[in-house]
Design an enzyme around this catalytic site. Structure first.
Site, PDB file in Angstrom:
ATOM      1  N   HIS A 138      15.936  84.611 103.637  1.00  0.00           N
ATOM      2  CA  HIS A 138      15.400  85.420 102.557  1.00  0.00           C
ATOM      3  C   HIS A 138      13.890  85.374 102.626  1.00  0.00           C
ATOM      4  O   HIS A 138      13.307  84.373 102.989  1.00  0.00           O
ATOM      5  CB  HIS A 138      15.910  84.930 101.205  1.00  0.00           C
ATOM      6  CG  HIS A 138      17.255  85.494 100.917  1.00  0.00           C
ATOM      7  ND1 HIS A 138      18.290  85.331 101.794  1.00  0.00           N
ATOM      8  CD2 HIS A 138      17.731  86.249  99.912  1.00  0.00           C
ATOM      9  CE1 HIS A 138      19.350  85.952 101.309  1.00  0.00           C
ATOM     10  NE2 HIS A 138      19.036  86.514 100.173  1.00  0.00           N
ATOM     11  N   LYS A 546      20.595  90.310  87.866  1.00  0.00           N
ATOM     12  CA  LYS A 546      19.683  91.456  87.751  1.00  0.00           C
ATOM     13  C   LYS A 546      20.368  92.606  87.007  1.00  0.00           C
ATOM     14  O   LYS A 546      19.743  93.370  86.284  1.00  0.00           O
ATOM     15  CB  LYS A 546      19.265  91.897  89.153  1.00  0.00           C
ATOM     16  CG  LYS A 546      18.233  92.979  89.172  1.00  0.00           C
ATOM     17  CD  LYS A 546      17.741  93.209  90.581  1.00  0.00           C
ATOM     18  CE  LYS A 546      17.465  94.655  90.791  1.00  0.00           C
ATOM     19  NZ  LYS A 546      18.539  95.457  91.278  1.00  0.00           N
TER      20      LYS A 546
END
Length: 883
Positions: A138, A546
């Site tokens: 990431h 999210k």
């Protein structure tokens, strides 16, 4: 000051002093004075001196463009050094991890003291331990690899300086080396100029294996064995290695067009090459060590007359030759040469294991156990943990890519459009084709580039040596056909074994439907026959948070896991839950021990599989000693969770969580999706747009180049809010929901949940940690410097919400202040705030200057842009997590 922290403080202050001398030598007294003034103002501002806070703001606003970069770099580098000191402290005899390997001993003692647990039960739990750590590239590892190497060496110097018995001249030598390392770091550009390619990311993963895990894993197993012998009189079998490493680097193509079938093929070869390289070094040591003559008849029969004089060496030299031939062939393949496979090419772990284990058994039988249990045992354990592939790879692709590929195929064959079929029709078609003996793909078919890429990836999986690819993960999985489609594509590529295929459920709706999807799949006879009693399911933490906010997402994750565990148990299927959590709270990160014990009962029976992301890889596995510490923590937590599972939550607690979930999700979405001012506010109050300029990972920051918050990846979304210290995704909605339930007269019930239910207490603990890192005056300063006045009321509203949230969380947890039960983390945050605050103030100023220039149609000043990038990296270091 607590004794435990004084050693850390003195190291931090010593490193700061050396950095100061370096800055003075490089840039002169006046810059150092400027930095020192800012540091003192920041310290006094933190202590509550408002006049000094104002002076801090003015001083930073008035810096000339020439002063920006040196000041930003000074504070950023200081934070990297503070993190290094803290990392050392966590493994030093004076610090924290005097106690971490102890975790295993503590856990075993705790388990032995439970009257209902026999020693035999504990042994069985140890034997079924399974821990798979999946390293992902990431883009949150902001620190350059070259600087990481220097920090590892700084760590080594701190370790030697801690030795009271070293002579003065040695101490002086070490201090000189520290000065050199800090000067080298100062004169190195801390911001990458180019985005890393997927191959660069994979090499970064291999570097972690070589520099830390290669030594750390055998050390951890020695520690585990020692504790088991001491507490249970039980020795670990040689072949028992409960930990494996897998990587997404070079395999994760979800939303990353740079990861192609060719890249995956290259990374698989590179990984095997690195394995031969590391095993060659091990075997070289064994060639020189195993000079013994006495051997068992079995070993002598194995080596024949030719090897009778030095049987162990003979076997090791043979293995060395095979490794060298394998390495040469892999090297040629990596250069693009097509060579026939040499005789003795190593493709399976058994080929490495057998000669080594034959030596081990013979040494043990001939009374040379002390030699067998030396380097040879470590190498045997590395074969089990890393083996021929070094790290296995997961393939990850989005579900719609498979649907589109099959749609294109069915249209070409003239049998309809798969994409528009109902779920029932899709399943009927897929099961028919999976049962069919004839191939489905026509030979002369020329598919589109996108479909060709999907098919080529399946081809790479089919060609790779079995065992080098761990699983195929389907992101945004929604239906049973999503899973069957991948099995069909793999069958068409000619894969000859049942590849684990894991659906990833990652939005609120998908988590809520996960159990239905898996129940339908398990009711298909063909599917049950294929999976042979084993199923992996991945739970997405970041996208669900999210989508729905952290409270609703965490409850949906819990319920999905709980339902899946019960369904699989009933069906007699061993379920492995694969947790896709990030380092930050908004992406599911939590201290490992707390996180594992807060999962539903039974969730670790099939072992633990979890992603380790970005900067967390360095914090948890950056040094062999830290690797031992992290693996010990996981081991203790898994044993405890399996043998002393948390209680099933009461029905009334579940109802309260349902209520909290609905209220928090409504509030969260009310702001993030429905408030028309929210996206403009987000874009101006955070460095979201500027983050795109940082060459972090090989993956684009957005799934679609245009679009609002929903198209942003979870990582930049979290990263941006971490930078301006509002930390919004990690708390928005949670406190309001708690407040509402308190107002309904259920505070005592919430307090009981906090006391008696690890899931709930971990949630509150994570909220406290976020609030401790957040800072409302800094968030307000970003608004004043960067946000249109018309949007100020929204910022104020959000900050007020956070203030109210803190009060309600403290009331339920019965704490007088944040992090009361984790003073070590509170201390660490306070220590870094003094250096992070100036970077935040400076960042707001730099964003202001950069955007102002853009408004006026001017080219941004490169000094401003470079300093801005440094503040982003520095704040990430200060917050100890990015996204």
């Amino acid at each position: 000051m607590n004794e435990q922290y004084s050693a850390l403080r003195s190291n931090v202050s010593m490193l700061g002093k050396v950095l100061g001398e370096t800055i003075k030598d490089a840039l002169g007294e006046h810059i150092l004075e400027r930095v020192e003034t800012i540091r003192k103002l920041s310290k006094s501002s933190r202590a509550g001196n408002d006049a000094n806070r104002q002076e801090l703001l003015t001083t930073l606003q008035n810096l000339s463009n020439d002063e920006l970069l040196p000041v930003a770099r000074a504070f950023s580098q200081f934070l990297n050094l503070a993190n290094t000191a803290e990392q050392y402290h966590s493994i030093s005899p004076k610090g924290e991890a005097a106690s971490n390997p102890e975790v295993i001993a503590r856990t075993l003692r705790k388990l032995k003291n439970q009257p209902e647990l026999s020693e035999d039960t504990i042994k069985k739990a140890v034997e079924s331990l399974s821990l798979e750590l999946v390293l992902t590239a990431h883009p949150t590892e902001i620190t350059r690899r070259t600087l990481i190497h220097k920090m590892v060496e700084v760590n080594a110097c701190l370790k030697q300086l801690d030795n009271k018995d070293i002579a003065d001249y040695e101490r002086n030598q070490l201090m000189r080396r520290l000065r050199q390392l800090i000067a080298q770091s100062w004169h190195t550009d801390e911001i990458r100029k180019l985005r890393p390619s997927p191959v660069d990311e994979a090499k970064w993963g291999f570097a972690v294996v070589e520099n830390s895990l290669w030594q750390g894993v055998p050390n951890y197993l020695r520690e585990l064995n020692e504790q088991l012998e001491e507490n249970l009189g039980y020795k670990l079998p040689v072949e028992f290695v409960p930990v494996r490493f897998t990587s997404w680097m070079g395999g994760d193509r979800d939303g990353n067009p740079n990861v192609t079938a060719d890249i995956t093929r290259h990374v698989l070869l590179l990984s095997r090459w690195k394995a031969t390289d590391l095993f060659l070094k091990d075997i070289q040591v064994l060639v020189s060590e195993l000079s013994m003559v006495e051997a068992t008849p079995e070993l002598l029969a194995l080596v024949g007359e030719e090897g009778a004089a030095e049987p162990y060496r003979y076997l090791m030299k043979n293995l060395r030759s095979r490794l060298m031939a394998t390495q040469a062939w892999l090297e040629a393949r990596l250069k693009g040469e097509e060579l026939p496979k040499p005789e003795g090419l190593l493709t399976q772990n058994e080929e490495l294991w057998e000669p080594l284990y034959a030596c081990y058994q013979s040494l043990q039988a001939c009374g040379m156990g002390i030699i067998a249990n030396g380097d040879l045992l470590d190498t045997l354990r590395r074969v089990k943990c890393f083996g021929v592939p070094l790290v296995r790879i997961d393939i990850r692709q989005e579900s719609t890519r498979h649907t589109e590929a099959l749609g294109e195929l069915t249209r070409y064959l003239g049998i309809g459009d798969y994409e528009s079929w109902s779920e029932a029709d899709k399943q009927a078609f897929l099961i028919r084709e999976l049962n069919s003996k004839r191939p489905l793909l026509p030979r002369n078919w020329q598919p589109s580039a996108e479909t060709r890429e999907v098919l080529d990836t399946c081809q790479v999986i089919a060609e790779a040596p079995q065992g080098s690819i761990a699983a195929y993960v389907i992101s945004m999985a929604k239906t049973p056909s999503d899973v069957l489609a991948v099995h069909l594509l793999l069958k068409e590529a000619g894969i000859g074994f049942a590849m684990p295929v894991a659906p990833l459920f990652e939005t609120l709706d998908d988590l809520n439907n996960a159990n239905d999807v898996m129940t339908q799949l398990l009711n298909i006879d063909w599917y049950r026959g294929l999976i042979q009693g084993k199923q992996m399911v991945m739970i997405g933490y970041s996208d669900s948070a999210k989508d729905a906010g952290v409270m609703a997402a965490s409850w949906a994750q819990y319920q999905a896991q709980d339902a899946l565990i019960k369904t699989c148990e009933k069906a007699g299927i061993e379920l492995t839950l694969f947790h896709g959590r990030g380092g930050s709270i908004g992406r599911g990160g939590a201290p490992a021990h707390a996180a594992l014990l807060s999962q539903p009962p039974g969730s670790l029976k099939g072992g633990l599989r979890v992603t380790e992301q970005g900067e967390m890889i360095r914090f948890k596995y950056g040094l062999p000693e830290i690797t031992v510490s992290s693996l010990s923590l996981y081991t203790g937590a898994i044993l405890e969770a399996n043998l002393l599972p948390p209680p099933e939550p009461k029905e009334s607690w579940r109802r309260i969580m349902d209520e909290l979930s609905v209220i928090s999700c409504d509030l969260y979405r009310g702001y993030v999706r429905e408030n028309k001012d929210f996206v403009p506010y987000f874009r101006s109050a955070t460095p979201e747009q500027e983050l795109g300029k940082l060459p972090l990972g090989s993956r684009p920051a957005k799934r679609r180049p245009t679009g609002g918050v929903e198209s942003l990846r979870a990582i930049p979304w979290i990263f941006a809010w971490t930078q301006n210290r509002l930390m919004l995704p990690a708390w928005l909605g949670a406190g309001t929901a708690l407040q509402k339930v308190v107002e309904d007269g259920k505070q005592s019930e919430l307090e009981a949940m906090c006391r008696d239910w690890p899931f709930f207490s971990t949630r509150l603990g994570m909220l406290e940690m976020v609030f401790a890192k957040a800072d409302l005056w800094l968030a307000e300063y970003y608004d004043q410097r960067l946000v249109d006045k018309a949007l100020w009321p929204l910022g104020k509203e959000l900050r007020n919400l956070q203030e109210e949230d803190i009060k309600v969380v403290l009331a339920i947890a019965n704490d007088s202040h944040l992090m009361a039960d984790l003073p070590w983390i509170a201390e660490s945050i306070q220590l870094r705030n003094i250096y992070t605050d100036p970077l935040n103030v400076l960042q707001a100023e730099l964003l202001h200057r950069s955007r102002q220039a853009e408004k006026e149609g001017q080219e941004p000043d490169p000094r401003v842009e470079q300093a801005l990038m440094v503040t982003i990296a520095g704040i990430a270091a200060g917050m100890r997590n990015t996204g």
